[in-house]
Design an enzyme around this catalytic site. Structure first.
Site, PDB file in Angstrom:
ATOM      1  N   THR A  70      -0.500  15.986   3.374  1.00  0.00           N
ATOM      2  CA  THR A  70      -1.205  15.162   4.346  1.00  0.00           C
ATOM      3  C   THR A  70      -0.411  13.895   4.654  1.00  0.00           C
ATOM      4  OG1 THR A  70      -3.295  16.003   3.474  1.00  0.00           O
ATOM      5  CG2 THR A  70      -3.408  14.088   4.904  1.00  0.00           C
ATOM      6  N   GLU A 146       4.476   6.196  -6.513  1.00  0.00           N
ATOM      7  CA  GLU A 146       3.273   5.985  -5.701  1.00  0.00           C
ATOM      8  C   GLU A 146       2.480   4.796  -6.226  1.00  0.00           C
ATOM      9  OE1 GLU A 146       2.285  10.516  -4.139  1.00  0.00           O
ATOM     10  OE2 GLU A 146       1.472   9.830  -6.043  1.00  0.00           O
TER      11      GLU A 146
END
Length: 286
Positions: A70, A146
């Site tokens: 995504t 991340e």
């Protein structure tokens, strides 16, 4: 929550979000968006969610660029808007080598936390989202970068499909990753499994397709923890994992998300910190 309808034609029209001048803890609630489910495939919904996420981006921002299927749509959209001139002055900080290569191929100017220690916004996916908007991330192997990039961001917008919604972290029964140094990894795998013995956790070293240990971008290994029931106290669990010598980081992303954009069969909705449990349950179908 209220609802705005999207009309699908040759061009998709999505209302822009309100100003993002507020800091992460004070992000304003956003109304849900709904679209005809018959008109869109799952990939279409992911793309729609990515488009919605990119509406938070303004020219001149320093952006954290996430990793995953995504998040890749988000990076594609940012690249397209830069190419068209609708966005200018964007600098991206990628969270993986994969994202670095994708963004570079799209002509997105890139940097690192060394040059930009504070980011305006990060956009990324997640593997699990609970009613408090706490997350499990890192099944793609990029959890350390991340977490570093997203913790350095003033706002963090998460993009998922509705299958990622859980009542409690670990509730999907899928992996909750822990990044560990290669040195004596079995020692730490055993300690991690013992740490959650009462919960019946199974700890496994992540392997590549050829059966060799999966190696992260940081040259570490990943131990995946499989919980049979949701984690009772994710905050305590995260602290207990972090204090183990040889553990680099874990996939619990707690109190970090400003908002979560959810793509599902009924369209796309945006949830902020300021929604009730009943609203979340209505979204998940629980």
């Amino acid at each position: 929550m209220g609802s705005l309808h999207l009309h699908l034609s040759s061009r998709l029209q999505v209302s822009p979000p309100r100003s993002l001048s507020l800091r992460r803890r004070r992000l304003a609630p956003i109304r849900a968006l709904s679209v005809p489910s018959t008109a869109l495939t799952q990939d279409d919904l992911k793309k729609l969610a990515a488009i919605k996420a990119v509406e938070y981006v303004s020219s001149g921002m320093v952006l954290g660029l996430g990793t995953g299927s995504t998040a890749a749509f988000v990076v594609d959209e940012i690249g397209a808007l830069l190419k068209s001139g609708k966005l200018t002055g964007i600098v991206g900080v990628p969270t993986s080598k994969r994202t670095f290569e994708q963004a570079q191929s799209l002509g997105i100017p890139l940097s690192t936390l060394d040059e930009h220690p504070r980011l305006d916004l990060a956009i990324d996916g997640a593997d699990e989202v609970d009613p408090n908007l706490d997350l499990v991330k890192g099944r793609g192997g990029a959890l350390l970068r991340e977490k570093m990039v997203e913790a350095a961001s003033d706002k963090f917008v998460v993009v998922v499909d509705e299958t990622k919604l859980v009542t409690g972290l670990g509730g999907s029964g899928l992996a909750m990753p822990v990044e560990v140094v290669q040195f004596c990894w079995k020692y730490n795998l055993t300690r991690l499994q013992d740490l959650f013995k009462e919960e019946g956790v199974e700890a496994k070293l992540r392997l590549d397709a050829d059966g060799s240990p999966y190696v992260t971008d940081n040259s570490n290994y990943i131990v995946d923890l499989y919980f049979k029931t949701p984690i009772k106290d994710a905050g305590a669990a995260g602290k207990e994992i972090s204090v183990l010598e040889g553990v680099v980081d874990h996939g619990l992303f707690l109190d970090m998300a400003s908002a979560v954009i959810i793509a599902g069969k009924d369209g796309v909705s945006v949830k902020s910190k300021f929604i009730s449990l009943s609203e979340f349950d209505a979204c998940t179908g629980h």
